[in-house]
Design a protein around this motif. Sequence first.
Motif, PDB file in Angstrom:
ATOM      1  N   LEU A  13       0.862  -1.177   0.000  1.00 62.86           N
ATOM      2  CA  LEU A  13       0.000   0.000   0.000  1.00 62.86           C
ATOM      3  C   LEU A  13       0.900   1.228   0.000  1.00 62.86           C
ATOM      4  O   LEU A  13       1.567   1.508   1.003  1.00 62.86           O
ATOM      5  N   LEU A  14       0.954   1.935  -1.129  1.00 58.61           N
ATOM      6  CA  LEU A  14       1.739   3.163  -1.181  1.00 58.61           C
ATOM      7  C   LEU A  14       0.931   4.285  -0.551  1.00 58.61           C
ATOM      8  O   LEU A  14      -0.288   4.345  -0.694  1.00 58.61           O
ATOM      9  N   PHE A  15       1.648   5.180   0.144  1.00 59.46           N
ATOM     10  CA  PHE A  15       0.985   6.349   0.702  1.00 59.46           C
ATOM     11  C   PHE A  15       1.882   7.559   0.516  1.00 59.46           C
ATOM     12  O   PHE A  15       3.088   7.442   0.336  1.00 59.46           O
ATOM     13  N   GLU A  23      -2.804  10.341   1.564  1.00 58.63           N
ATOM     14  CA  GLU A  23      -3.430   9.687   0.411  1.00 58.63           C
ATOM     15  C   GLU A  23      -2.813   8.307   0.232  1.00 58.63           C
ATOM     16  O   GLU A  23      -1.641   8.103   0.551  1.00 58.63           O
ATOM     17  N   VAL A  24      -3.618   7.379  -0.302  1.00 57.22           N
ATOM     18  CA  VAL A  24      -3.152   6.017  -0.575  1.00 57.22           C
ATOM     19  C   VAL A  24      -3.411   5.692  -2.036  1.00 57.22           C
ATOM     20  O   VAL A  24      -4.333   6.231  -2.661  1.00 57.22           O
ATOM     21  N   LEU A  25      -2.585   4.799  -2.576  1.00 63.01           N
ATOM     22  CA  LEU A  25      -2.731   4.371  -3.963  1.00 63.01           C
ATOM     23  C   LEU A  25      -3.510   3.065  -3.994  1.00 63.01           C
ATOM     24  O   LEU A  25      -3.057   2.054  -3.455  1.00 63.01           O
ATOM     25  N   ASP A 135     -10.056   9.001   3.773  1.00 59.88           N
ATOM     26  CA  ASP A 135     -11.501   8.928   4.021  1.00 59.88           C
ATOM     27  C   ASP A 135     -12.260   8.430   2.799  1.00 59.88           C
ATOM     28  O   ASP A 135     -13.181   7.622   2.917  1.00 59.88           O
ATOM     29  N   ARG A 136     -11.883   8.888   1.617  1.00 60.57           N
ATOM     30  CA  ARG A 136     -12.537   8.414   0.378  1.00 60.57           C
ATOM     31  C   ARG A 136     -12.177   6.950   0.131  1.00 60.57           C
ATOM     32  O   ARG A 136     -13.026   6.158  -0.278  1.00 60.57           O
ATOM     33  N   ALA A 137     -10.926   6.586   0.393  1.00 56.39           N
ATOM     34  CA  ALA A 137     -10.488   5.199   0.203  1.00 56.39           C
ATOM     35  C   ALA A 137     -11.325   4.249   1.061  1.00 56.39           C
ATOM     36  O   ALA A 137     -11.712   3.173   0.607  1.00 56.39           O
ATOM     37  N   LEU A 152      -2.589   2.344   9.071  1.00 61.44           N
ATOM     38  CA  LEU A 152      -1.699   3.338   8.473  1.00 61.44           C
ATOM     39  C   LEU A 152      -1.954   4.717   9.082  1.00 61.44           C
ATOM     40  O   LEU A 152      -1.021   5.426   9.439  1.00 61.44           O
ATOM     41  N   ALA A 153      -3.238   5.088   9.216  1.00 65.13           N
ATOM     42  CA  ALA A 153      -3.590   6.395   9.786  1.00 65.13           C
ATOM     43  C   ALA A 153      -3.078   6.519  11.215  1.00 65.13           C
ATOM     44  O   ALA A 153      -2.571   7.565  11.612  1.00 65.13           O
TER      45      ALA A 153
END
Length: 157
Positions: A13-15, A23-25, A135-137, A152-153
């Motif tokens: 998980l890239l961030f 943001e995350v990819l 949040d969108r993820a 992660l958060a």
Amino acid sequence: MTPSRERRSAGLLLFRRTDAGLEVLLGHMGGPFFAKRDAGAWTVPKGEYEPDEPAWDAARREFQEELGLPPPDGEALPLGEVRQTGGKIVTVWAIEADLDPATVVPGTFRMEWPPRSARTQEFPELDRVRWLPVDRAREVVVKAQTAFLDRLAEHSA
């Protein structure tokens, strides 16, 4: 009786940190089943591996296969594992890195489509890749994978 082998998957998980926040990819799963879905159709780039392959090696290999790009260097933060609804156990590491989604060349898979048509079609593993605010993820990722976003958060707070 031989015990059934648990299906296991590993991924990266890239961030990245932006002025707007973390943001995350994520990738949108390719193929006809997910074409018109958003919620629950996004995933950490990952893939299955055999018991004799280390999960970390599988995560790096699958990143390359799914995105067509080498996995980034950087400190890997273990986010642990989750069991998805179908029973698959997914292990994920987070790496802080930036990547331009336009450079992604997704791997493909073949399947019979439409069902019982005897025709085989090729589909991308991921039909699009996007940076999303956490949040969108959470709204679109496979439900069990929200645990990775939470972990992660917590680490990035």
